[in-house]
Design a protein around this motif. Structure first.
Motif, PDB file in Angstrom:
ATOM      1  N   HIS A  73       0.863  -1.183   0.000  1.00  0.00           N
ATOM      2  CA  HIS A  73       0.000   0.000   0.000  1.00  0.00           C
ATOM      3  C   HIS A  73       0.898   1.231   0.000  1.00  0.00           C
ATOM      4  CE1 HIS A  73      -3.529   2.417   0.589  1.00  0.00           C
ATOM      5  NE2 HIS A  73      -3.059   2.931   1.720  1.00  0.00           N
ATOM      6  N   ALA A  74       1.045   1.841  -1.156  1.00  0.00           N
ATOM      7  CA  ALA A  74       1.880   3.037  -1.292  1.00  0.00           C
ATOM      8  C   ALA A  74       0.981   4.255  -1.426  1.00  0.00           C
ATOM      9  CB  ALA A  74       2.775   2.900  -2.515  1.00  0.00           C
ATOM     10  N   LEU A  75       1.322   5.302  -0.704  1.00  0.00           N
ATOM     11  CA  LEU A  75       0.561   6.544  -0.779  1.00  0.00           C
ATOM     12  C   LEU A  75       1.452   7.682  -1.246  1.00  0.00           C
ATOM     13  CD1 LEU A  75      -1.529   6.476   2.525  1.00  0.00           C
ATOM     14  CD2 LEU A  75      -2.369   6.247   0.194  1.00  0.00           C
ATOM     15  N   PRO A  76       0.939   8.538  -2.119  1.00  0.00           N
ATOM     16  CA  PRO A  76       1.683   9.723  -2.557  1.00  0.00           C
ATOM     17  C   PRO A  76       1.569  10.813  -1.490  1.00  0.00           C
ATOM     18  CG  PRO A  76      -0.423   9.612  -3.689  1.00  0.00           C
ATOM     19  CD  PRO A  76      -0.335   8.387  -2.830  1.00  0.00           C
ATOM     20  N   LEU A  77       2.537  10.860  -0.592  1.00  0.00           N
ATOM     21  CA  LEU A  77       2.460  11.788   0.533  1.00  0.00           C
ATOM     22  C   LEU A  77       2.556  13.237   0.086  1.00  0.00           C
ATOM     23  CD1 LEU A  77       4.748   9.991   3.148  1.00  0.00           C
ATOM     24  CD2 LEU A  77       2.250   9.967   2.987  1.00  0.00           C
ATOM     25  N   PRO A  78       1.795  14.108   0.738  1.00  0.00           N
ATOM     26  CA  PRO A  78       1.912  15.538   0.432  1.00  0.00           C
ATOM     27  C   PRO A  78       3.229  16.077   0.974  1.00  0.00           C
ATOM     28  CG  PRO A  78       0.362  15.191   2.220  1.00  0.00           C
ATOM     29  CD  PRO A  78       0.758  13.835   1.725  1.00  0.00           C
TER      30      PRO A  78
ATOM     31  N   ILE B 286     -12.056   7.355  -3.209  1.00  0.00           N
ATOM     32  CA  ILE B 286     -10.673   7.805  -3.051  1.00  0.00           C
ATOM     33  C   ILE B 286     -10.267   7.661  -1.588  1.00  0.00           C
ATOM     34  CG2 ILE B 286      -9.085   9.756  -3.299  1.00  0.00           C
ATOM     35  CD1 ILE B 286     -10.192   8.512  -5.953  1.00  0.00           C
ATOM     36  N   ILE B 287     -11.147   8.036  -0.680  1.00  0.00           N
ATOM     37  CA  ILE B 287     -10.871   7.876   0.753  1.00  0.00           C
ATOM     38  C   ILE B 287     -10.675   6.405   1.085  1.00  0.00           C
ATOM     39  CG2 ILE B 287     -11.803   8.199   3.080  1.00  0.00           C
ATOM     40  CD1 ILE B 287     -13.354  10.653   1.880  1.00  0.00           C
ATOM     41  N   GLU B 288     -11.543   5.552   0.549  1.00  0.00           N
ATOM     42  CA  GLU B 288     -11.405   4.106   0.774  1.00  0.00           C
ATOM     43  C   GLU B 288     -10.050   3.602   0.276  1.00  0.00           C
ATOM     44  OE1 GLU B 288     -13.950   1.609   1.919  1.00  0.00           O
ATOM     45  OE2 GLU B 288     -14.574   3.461   2.896  1.00  0.00           O
ATOM     46  N   SER B 289      -9.621   4.098  -0.857  1.00  0.00           N
ATOM     47  CA  SER B 289      -8.333   3.688  -1.411  1.00  0.00           C
ATOM     48  C   SER B 289      -7.172   4.176  -0.539  1.00  0.00           C
ATOM     49  CB  SER B 289      -8.194   4.228  -2.843  1.00  0.00           C
ATOM     50  OG  SER B 289      -7.011   3.765  -3.428  1.00  0.00           O
ATOM     51  N   ILE B 290      -7.275   5.394  -0.026  1.00  0.00           N
ATOM     52  CA  ILE B 290      -6.244   5.918   0.877  1.00  0.00           C
ATOM     53  C   ILE B 290      -6.153   5.052   2.123  1.00  0.00           C
ATOM     54  CG2 ILE B 290      -5.725   7.843   2.445  1.00  0.00           C
ATOM     55  CD1 ILE B 290      -6.802   9.716   0.185  1.00  0.00           C
ATOM     56  N   LEU B 291      -7.290   4.629   2.647  1.00  0.00           N
ATOM     57  CA  LEU B 291      -7.321   3.809   3.853  1.00  0.00           C
ATOM     58  C   LEU B 291      -6.993   2.340   3.579  1.00  0.00           C
ATOM     59  CD1 LEU B 291     -10.517   5.272   5.557  1.00  0.00           C
ATOM     60  CD2 LEU B 291      -8.123   5.765   6.104  1.00  0.00           C
ATOM     61  N   ASN B 292      -6.833   1.990   2.312  1.00  0.00           N
ATOM     62  CA  ASN B 292      -6.542   0.614   1.887  1.00  0.00           C
ATOM     63  C   ASN B 292      -7.683  -0.334   2.253  1.00  0.00           C
ATOM     64  OD1 ASN B 292      -4.997  -1.326   0.576  1.00  0.00           O
ATOM     65  ND2 ASN B 292      -3.881  -1.898   2.414  1.00  0.00           N
ATOM     66  N   HIS B 293      -8.899   0.147   2.087  1.00  0.00           N
ATOM     67  CA  HIS B 293     -10.066  -0.698   2.310  1.00  0.00           C
ATOM     68  C   HIS B 293     -10.416  -1.433   1.023  1.00  0.00           C
ATOM     69  CE1 HIS B 293     -11.791   1.703   5.959  1.00  0.00           C
ATOM     70  NE2 HIS B 293     -10.706   1.029   6.253  1.00  0.00           N
ATOM     71  N   ARG B 294     -10.779  -2.672   1.163  1.00  0.00           N
ATOM     72  CA  ARG B 294     -11.189  -3.476   0.012  1.00  0.00           C
ATOM     73  C   ARG B 294     -12.684  -3.356  -0.252  1.00  0.00           C
ATOM     74  NH1 ARG B 294      -7.318  -4.712  -3.417  1.00  0.00           N
ATOM     75  NH2 ARG B 294      -5.632  -5.860  -2.466  1.00  0.00           N
ATOM     76  N   SER B 295     -13.436  -3.079   0.774  1.00  0.00           N
ATOM     77  CA  SER B 295     -14.880  -2.944   0.602  1.00  0.00           C
ATOM     78  C   SER B 295     -15.203  -1.497   0.265  1.00  0.00           C
ATOM     79  CB  SER B 295     -15.590  -3.361   1.888  1.00  0.00           C
ATOM     80  OG  SER B 295     -15.181  -2.515   2.934  1.00  0.00           O
TER      81      SER B 295
ATOM     82  N   ILE C 154     -18.124  -6.202  -9.414  1.00  0.00           N
ATOM     83  CA  ILE C 154     -17.660  -6.184 -10.796  1.00  0.00           C
ATOM     84  C   ILE C 154     -16.819  -4.944 -11.081  1.00  0.00           C
ATOM     85  CG2 ILE C 154     -19.640  -5.056 -11.889  1.00  0.00           C
ATOM     86  CD1 ILE C 154     -18.065  -8.250 -13.202  1.00  0.00           C
ATOM     87  N   ALA C 155     -17.147  -3.812 -10.441  1.00  0.00           N
ATOM     88  CA  ALA C 155     -16.367  -2.588 -10.661  1.00  0.00           C
ATOM     89  C   ALA C 155     -14.920  -2.780 -10.218  1.00  0.00           C
ATOM     90  CB  ALA C 155     -16.999  -1.423  -9.907  1.00  0.00           C
ATOM     91  N   ARG C 156     -14.697  -3.498  -9.109  1.00  0.00           N
ATOM     92  CA  ARG C 156     -13.336  -3.731  -8.639  1.00  0.00           C
ATOM     93  C   ARG C 156     -12.583  -4.650  -9.596  1.00  0.00           C
ATOM     94  NH1 ARG C 156     -10.534  -2.313  -4.766  1.00  0.00           N
ATOM     95  NH2 ARG C 156     -12.169  -1.763  -3.327  1.00  0.00           N
ATOM     96  N   ILE C 157     -13.273  -5.595 -10.191  1.00  0.00           N
ATOM     97  CA  ILE C 157     -12.630  -6.520 -11.121  1.00  0.00           C
ATOM     98  C   ILE C 157     -12.158  -5.791 -12.372  1.00  0.00           C
ATOM     99  CG2 ILE C 157     -13.042  -8.496 -12.653  1.00  0.00           C
ATOM    100  CD1 ILE C 157     -14.934  -9.546 -10.409  1.00  0.00           C
TER     101      ILE C 157
ATOM    102  N   ASP D 109      -5.219   2.883 -10.170  1.00  0.00           N
ATOM    103  CA  ASP D 109      -4.732   2.962  -8.794  1.00  0.00           C
ATOM    104  C   ASP D 109      -5.080   4.272  -8.098  1.00  0.00           C
ATOM    105  OD1 ASP D 109      -2.982   4.794  -9.930  1.00  0.00           O
ATOM    106  OD2 ASP D 109      -1.177   3.634  -9.482  1.00  0.00           O
ATOM    107  N   PHE D 110      -5.670   5.215  -8.812  1.00  0.00           N
ATOM    108  CA  PHE D 110      -6.103   6.497  -8.246  1.00  0.00           C
ATOM    109  C   PHE D 110      -4.963   7.276  -7.610  1.00  0.00           C
ATOM    110  CE2 PHE D 110      -9.926   3.781  -8.097  1.00  0.00           C
ATOM    111  CZ  PHE D 110     -10.764   4.526  -8.912  1.00  0.00           C
ATOM    112  N   ARG D 111      -3.730   7.053  -8.062  1.00  0.00           N
ATOM    113  CA  ARG D 111      -2.577   7.722  -7.462  1.00  0.00           C
ATOM    114  C   ARG D 111      -2.713   9.251  -7.513  1.00  0.00           C
ATOM    115  NH1 ARG D 111       2.369   6.926  -5.574  1.00  0.00           N
ATOM    116  NH2 ARG D 111       3.952   8.507  -5.943  1.00  0.00           N
ATOM    117  N   GLY D 112      -3.073   9.792  -8.651  1.00  0.00           N
ATOM    118  CA  GLY D 112      -3.228  11.235  -8.768  1.00  0.00           C
ATOM    119  C   GLY D 112      -4.344  11.767  -7.896  1.00  0.00           C
ATOM    120  N   GLU D 113      -5.450  11.036  -7.848  1.00  0.00           N
ATOM    121  CA  GLU D 113      -6.581  11.448  -7.036  1.00  0.00           C
ATOM    122  C   GLU D 113      -6.240  11.378  -5.546  1.00  0.00           C
ATOM    123  OE1 GLU D 113      -6.572   9.327  -9.556  1.00  0.00           O
ATOM    124  OE2 GLU D 113      -8.263   9.728 -10.891  1.00  0.00           O
TER     125      GLU D 113
END
Length: 145
Positions: free
Chosen positions: A6-11, A88-97, A103-106, A111-115
């Motif tokens: 889980h890599a995050l683009p830190l500010p 985007i918040i879910e992705s930052i928190l590394n949540h899978r749900s 189907i959207a996850r598949i 990776d929403f890195r920019g977002e």
């Protein structure tokens, strides 16, 4: 978490804060209570000490009970209030749900890195405004313009 990297683009604010911390010679750990031999642990013991220190600084009065996980919840709620999309918040928190599932996850492999970078920079700017106020006066802007 989730057995995936889980890599995050830190500010910049976070990068500067981390860069200012002392380092353990020959260690990759930034946070360690064993002089860099192992990562920090014993979080419940640390929380007890933090609560005692907060009460001491607050004239002997404790603040409302909170857990470490509440910090994640506060960040998520705060980013939501700033208009950051839930997925985007879910992705930052590394949540899978959450919002992007099934189907959207598949099919959605973005990776929403920019977002995430934008969201974390927005959150950092918000925290800076809370700490230092708005340069234009005593009004703290809660939403980015």
């Amino acid at each position: 978490k989730n057995a995936t990297e889980h890599a995050l683009p830190l500010p910049l604010a976070a990068i500067n804060l981390l860069a200012a911390l002392p380092r353990f010679v020959g260690s990759d750990f930034v946070f360690s209570d064993t002089a860099g031999r192992r990562p920090i642990n014993g979080f419940s013991r640390r929380k007890t000490r933090l609560d005692a220190r907060i009460a001491q600084l607050n004239g002997g009065r404790p603040i409302a009970p909170f857990t470490w996980h509440d910090l994640r919840r506060s960040a998520a709620s705060g980013m939501s209030a700033l208009g950051i999309a839930p997925h985007i918040i879910e992705s930052i928190l590394n949540h899978r749900s959450g919002v992007v599932s099934g189907i959207a996850r598949i099919y959605n492999r973005h990776d929403f890195r920019g977002e995430k970078a934008h969201a974390l920079a927005t959150w950092a700017a918000h925290l800076d405004r809370l700490e230092h106020g708005d340069a234009a006066g005593n009004v703290v802007r809660l939403r980015p313009q």
